[in-house]
Design an enzyme around this catalytic site. Structure first.
Site, PDB file in Angstrom:
ATOM      1  N   ILE A   1       0.809  -1.400   0.303  1.00 22.42           N
ATOM      2  CA  ILE A   1       0.344   0.269  -0.229  1.00 22.42           C
ATOM      3  C   ILE A   1       0.893   1.360  -0.433  1.00 22.42           C
ATOM      4  O   ILE A   1       0.778   2.372  -0.742  1.00 22.42           O
ATOM      5  CB  ILE A   1      -0.675   0.252   1.291  1.00 22.42           C
ATOM      6  CG1 ILE A   1      -1.995  -0.663   1.071  1.00 22.42           C
ATOM      7  CG2 ILE A   1      -1.962   1.577   1.611  1.00 22.42           C
ATOM      8  CD1 ILE A   1      -2.498  -1.997   2.059  1.00 22.42           C
TER       9      ILE A   1
ATOM     10  N   ARG B   1      -4.193   0.744  10.697  1.00 18.84           N
ATOM     11  CA  ARG B   1      -5.016  -0.405  11.680  1.00 18.84           C
ATOM     12  C   ARG B   1      -4.588   0.710  13.463  1.00 18.84           C
ATOM     13  O   ARG B   1      -3.913   1.454  12.992  1.00 18.84           O
ATOM     14  CB  ARG B   1      -4.137  -1.457  12.563  1.00 18.84           C
ATOM     15  CG  ARG B   1      -4.492  -2.656  11.736  1.00 18.84           C
ATOM     16  CD  ARG B   1      -5.572  -3.075  11.466  1.00 18.84           C
ATOM     17  NE  ARG B   1      -6.038  -4.316  10.862  1.00 18.84           N
ATOM     18  CZ  ARG B   1      -7.022  -4.746  10.158  1.00 18.84           C
ATOM     19  NH1 ARG B   1      -6.657  -2.881   9.082  1.00 18.84           N
ATOM     20  NH2 ARG B   1      -6.902  -5.707   8.951  1.00 18.84           N
TER      21      ARG B   1
ATOM     22  N   ASP C   1      -9.251   6.185   8.514  1.00 19.75           N
ATOM     23  CA  ASP C   1     -10.229   5.108   8.328  1.00 19.75           C
ATOM     24  C   ASP C   1     -10.311   3.731   9.633  1.00 19.75           C
ATOM     25  O   ASP C   1     -10.902   3.301   9.019  1.00 19.75           O
ATOM     26  CB  ASP C   1      -9.977   4.331   7.085  1.00 19.75           C
ATOM     27  CG  ASP C   1     -10.774   3.876   6.753  1.00 19.75           C
ATOM     28  OD1 ASP C   1     -11.698   4.026   6.393  1.00 19.75           O
ATOM     29  OD2 ASP C   1      -9.602   2.656   6.258  1.00 19.75           O
TER      30      ASP C   1
ATOM     31  N   GLU D   1     -12.488   0.266  16.723  1.00 18.22           N
ATOM     32  CA  GLU D   1     -13.584   0.557  16.536  1.00 18.22           C
ATOM     33  C   GLU D   1     -14.356  -0.537  16.033  1.00 18.22           C
ATOM     34  O   GLU D   1     -15.793  -0.827  15.412  1.00 18.22           O
ATOM     35  CB  GLU D   1     -12.622   0.959  15.639  1.00 18.22           C
ATOM     36  CG  GLU D   1     -12.173  -0.439  14.503  1.00 18.22           C
ATOM     37  CD  GLU D   1     -12.068  -0.735  13.164  1.00 18.22           C
ATOM     38  OE1 GLU D   1     -10.496   0.627  12.970  1.00 18.22           O
ATOM     39  OE2 GLU D   1     -11.379  -1.033  12.317  1.00 18.22           O
TER      40      GLU D   1
ATOM     41  N   HIS E   1     -13.265   2.245   8.507  1.00 19.77           N
ATOM     42  CA  HIS E   1     -12.418   1.182   7.614  1.00 19.77           C
ATOM     43  C   HIS E   1     -12.856   0.666   5.981  1.00 19.77           C
ATOM     44  O   HIS E   1     -13.227  -0.050   6.159  1.00 19.77           O
ATOM     45  CB  HIS E   1     -12.794  -0.405   8.943  1.00 19.77           C
ATOM     46  CG  HIS E   1     -11.397  -1.250   9.135  1.00 19.77           C
ATOM     47  ND1 HIS E   1     -10.747  -1.550   9.505  1.00 19.77           N
ATOM     48  CD2 HIS E   1     -10.821  -0.881   7.327  1.00 19.77           C
ATOM     49  CE1 HIS E   1      -9.519  -2.312   9.798  1.00 19.77           C
ATOM     50  NE2 HIS E   1      -9.809  -2.087   7.718  1.00 19.77           N
TER      51      HIS E   1
ATOM     52  N   ALA F   1     -11.846   2.211   3.316  1.00 16.84           N
ATOM     53  CA  ALA F   1     -10.691   2.589   2.294  1.00 16.84           C
ATOM     54  C   ALA F   1     -10.429   0.732   1.611  1.00 16.84           C
ATOM     55  O   ALA F   1     -10.225   0.949   0.334  1.00 16.84           O
ATOM     56  CB  ALA F   1      -9.306   2.138   3.143  1.00 16.84           C
TER      57      ALA F   1
HETATM   58  P1  NAI Z   1       2.793  -4.645   3.449  1.00 17.55           P
HETATM   59  O1  NAI Z   1       3.552  -6.252   4.372  1.00 17.55           O
HETATM   60  O2  NAI Z   1       2.672  -4.658   1.777  1.00 17.55           O
HETATM   61  O3  NAI Z   1       3.634  -3.728   4.130  1.00 17.55           O
HETATM   62  C1  NAI Z   1       4.288  -3.114   5.381  1.00 17.55           C
HETATM   63  C2  NAI Z   1       5.159  -2.885   5.362  1.00 17.55           C
HETATM   64  O4  NAI Z   1       4.710  -2.319   6.321  1.00 17.55           O
HETATM   65  C3  NAI Z   1       6.610  -4.202   5.221  1.00 17.55           C
HETATM   66  O5  NAI Z   1       7.441  -2.633   3.874  1.00 17.55           O
HETATM   67  C4  NAI Z   1       6.893  -3.868   6.780  1.00 17.55           C
HETATM   68  O6  NAI Z   1       8.584  -4.146   5.985  1.00 17.55           O
HETATM   69  C5  NAI Z   1       7.071  -2.847   6.945  1.00 17.55           C
HETATM   70  N1  NAI Z   1       6.611  -3.057   8.709  1.00 17.55           N
HETATM   71  C6  NAI Z   1       6.778  -4.269   9.791  1.00 17.55           C
HETATM   72  N2  NAI Z   1       6.752  -3.483  10.943  1.00 17.55           N
HETATM   73  C7  NAI Z   1       7.276  -2.267  10.970  1.00 17.55           C
HETATM   74  C8  NAI Z   1       7.623  -1.828  11.763  1.00 17.55           C
HETATM   75  N3  NAI Z   1       7.841  -2.191  12.745  1.00 17.55           N
HETATM   76  N4  NAI Z   1       8.483  -0.226  11.368  1.00 17.55           N
HETATM   77  C9  NAI Z   1       8.315  -0.122  10.134  1.00 17.55           C
HETATM   78  N5  NAI Z   1       7.722  -0.771   9.394  1.00 17.55           N
HETATM   79  C10 NAI Z   1       7.583  -1.541   9.619  1.00 17.55           C
HETATM   80  O7  NAI Z   1       0.943  -4.846   4.220  1.00 17.55           O
HETATM   81  P2  NAI Z   1      -0.074  -3.637   3.229  1.00 17.55           P
HETATM   82  O8  NAI Z   1      -0.495  -4.756   2.214  1.00 17.55           O
HETATM   83  O9  NAI Z   1       0.951  -2.479   2.687  1.00 17.55           O
HETATM   84  O10 NAI Z   1      -0.756  -2.901   4.101  1.00 17.55           O
HETATM   85  C11 NAI Z   1      -0.035  -2.239   4.999  1.00 17.55           C
HETATM   86  C12 NAI Z   1      -1.272  -2.374   6.213  1.00 17.55           C
HETATM   87  O11 NAI Z   1      -2.437  -1.601   6.098  1.00 17.55           O
HETATM   88  C13 NAI Z   1      -1.933  -3.740   6.666  1.00 17.55           C
HETATM   89  O12 NAI Z   1      -1.101  -4.626   7.166  1.00 17.55           O
HETATM   90  C14 NAI Z   1      -3.289  -3.537   7.062  1.00 17.55           C
HETATM   91  O13 NAI Z   1      -3.284  -2.924   8.997  1.00 17.55           O
HETATM   92  C15 NAI Z   1      -3.514  -2.264   6.724  1.00 17.55           C
HETATM   93  N6  NAI Z   1      -4.585  -2.363   5.239  1.00 17.55           N
HETATM   94  C16 NAI Z   1      -5.988  -1.425   6.204  1.00 17.55           C
HETATM   95  C17 NAI Z   1      -7.001  -1.935   4.887  1.00 17.55           C
HETATM   96  C18 NAI Z   1      -8.051  -0.837   4.893  1.00 17.55           C
HETATM   97  O14 NAI Z   1      -8.855  -1.215   4.537  1.00 17.55           O
HETATM   98  N7  NAI Z   1      -8.037   0.489   6.120  1.00 17.55           N
HETATM   99  C19 NAI Z   1      -6.917  -2.924   3.869  1.00 17.55           C
HETATM  100  C20 NAI Z   1      -5.522  -3.428   3.598  1.00 17.55           C
HETATM  101  C21 NAI Z   1      -4.547  -3.039   4.097  1.00 17.55           C
END
Ligand code: NAI
Length: 381
Positions: A200, A280, A304, A309, A341, A343
């Site tokens: 994302i 989150r 979002d 929530e 929520h 997005a």
């Molecule tokens: P992803 O796994 O592709 O990317 C997450 C990034 O966070 C990775 O590059 C990882 O290295 C980094 N990361 C992990 N721990 C970290 C830390 N302690 N410090 C700094 N960076 C750290 O995940 P993606 O697909 O990009 O999703 C991210 C988040 O978005 C999901 O975990 C989910 O919680 C949220 N999400 C929200 C949605 C919504 O409708 N609001 C829908 C889909 C996801």
């Protein structure tokens, strides 16, 4: 002859000997058929899947992807240790972001015969993975369904707050066409701090490049391809906080990222910074955000997600008294935009979610378990 065939032969003998009437015979036969059904399958041999917290848009996309092999039961309620009872007779449970899968719920699900928890989302912070492992339940998720959907919603929040579209919409609908209080800023040339440069975060970074923004990126595991982009520079959290006009959160929620944005980090930020959270709720200390908004340190916030929530989002509570004082305070700010929520909520994302979830379940039905499941999550993730 298997057990079911043996019982059927016995029933026929019994009918001949005792002259069972046709109705009693048919009723016993039906019960026999049900009892001899493998767990988790219906009478037609379809895999039964119970979906908690399922809405009409979820079911429409799941039914579109169902080519006849699944029998869905949609529940309006969320999963918890009490509603786990409803999973009796199902080996597959499908859940979403606000279903609670803590130790006691997992234990109850295991007692009900559940063998697979299929998350129809990417994040899995609501599932106690250790408990699942101990109780022999596999957990699968949808690692990516549309990072574009979330990144584009992030942009929508940024632009809404920047150009004050939420206020303009309300004013204009009441015939008030003044421009006072609606001054925004050019995105071109602004610095955006992107925390988490995974799927994302990367999509967002690409869109920001189109606006002509400079991106300060932070990630535990920086991505070389992202770092090579002309408008991006990886940096440390402190520099990102100090130099960004807008800060957007895109990491998963883990013990390490809990309250990543705290009172201290807000104090480091530029005066008037905008904070966006589409990841989150608990990545952000909401009370610290409220203090920042009250003092004017934080210029605006687009949320979002919210750390509490689960009892609010996805429900119609318009007829109730809002008991969450923190959330109630957030709603009073005219420089805060909250979406519930949503997005992820695009046609493309919904159809990808349904497709991957059913592929995940199909692998389980085909006998795959543990690490052989493509989208498995476990405590080592
Ligand atoms: P992803 O796994 O592709 O990317 C997450 C990034 O966070 C990775 O590059 C990882 O290295 C980094 N990361 C992990 N721990 C970290 C830390 N302690 N410090 C700094 N960076 C750290 O995940 P993606 O697909 O990009 O999703 C991210 C988040 O978005 C999901 O975990 C989910 O919680 C949220 N999400 C929200 C949605 C919504 O409708 N609001 C829908 C889909 C996801």
């Amino acid at each position: 002859m298997n057990d079911a065939e043996r019982l059927k032969a016995l029933l026929e003998t019994l009918q001949k000997q005792s002259g069972l009437d046709a109705e009693t015979y048919a009723s016993i036969e039906r019960k026999l058929k049900r009892a001899s059904q493998p767990p988790g399958l219906d009478e037609q041999g379809k895999t039964k899947v119970i979906l908690y917290d399922a809405k009409s848009y979820d079911m429409a996309s799941f039914e579109r992807q169902n080519s006849g092999q699944f029998n869905f039961k949609a529940l309006d309620c969320a999963l918890d240790s009490h509603t786990a009872e409803l999973a009796k007779g199902f080996s597959v449970v499908c859940i979403f972001v606000n279903d609670c899968c803590d130790e006691s719920t997992v234990k109850r699900l295991a007692e009900m015969g559940v063998k697979l928890i299929a998350l129809r989302c990417a994040g899995y912070n609501n599932v106690n993975l250790d408990a699942c492992q101990r109780y022999g339940i596999d957990v699968v998720r949808v690692p990516a369904y549309s990072p574009h959907a979330v990144a584009e919603h992030t942009i929508a929040l940024i632009m809404m707050l920047n150009r004050k579209l939420h206020r303009a919409y309300i004013r204009n609908s009441t015939g008030q066409f003044l421009l006072e209080g609606l001054v925004g800023f050019d995105m071109f040339g602004k610095t955006v701090g992107v925390i988490g440069t995974g799927k994302i975060g990367r999509c967002l970074i690409d869109i920001l490049g189109g606006f002509g923004c400079k991106v300060l990126a932070f990630d535990k595991y920086p991505d070389e391809n992202v770092g090579n982009l002309a408008h991006v520079e990886y940096t440390d959290m402190l520099t990102l906080e100090r130099e960004s006009d807008i800060i957007s959160l895109h990491t998963p929620l883990t013990p390490e990222t809990h309250y990543l944005i705290s009172e201290e980090s807000i104090a480091n930020m530029k005066d008037g910074a905008m904070i966006i959270n589409t990841s989150r709720g608990a990545l952000l200390d909401t009370k610290a955000l409220i203090a920042g908004l009250k003092s004017g340190k934080i210029g605006s916030a687009g949320l979002d997600v919210y750390e509490e929530e689960a009892d609010i989002f996805f429900h119609d509570i318009s007829g109730e008294i809002l008991s969450d004082d923190v959330f109630a305070r957030l709603l009073t700010f005219n420089n805060v935009v909250i979406t519930s929520h949503q997005a992820f909520l695009t046609d493309e994302a919904l159809s990808n979610i349904a497709e991957t979830t059913l592929l995940n379940i199909n692998e389980f039905v085909a006998g795959k378990r543990g690490e052989n499941l493509t989208n498995r999550v476990d405590s080592a993730c």
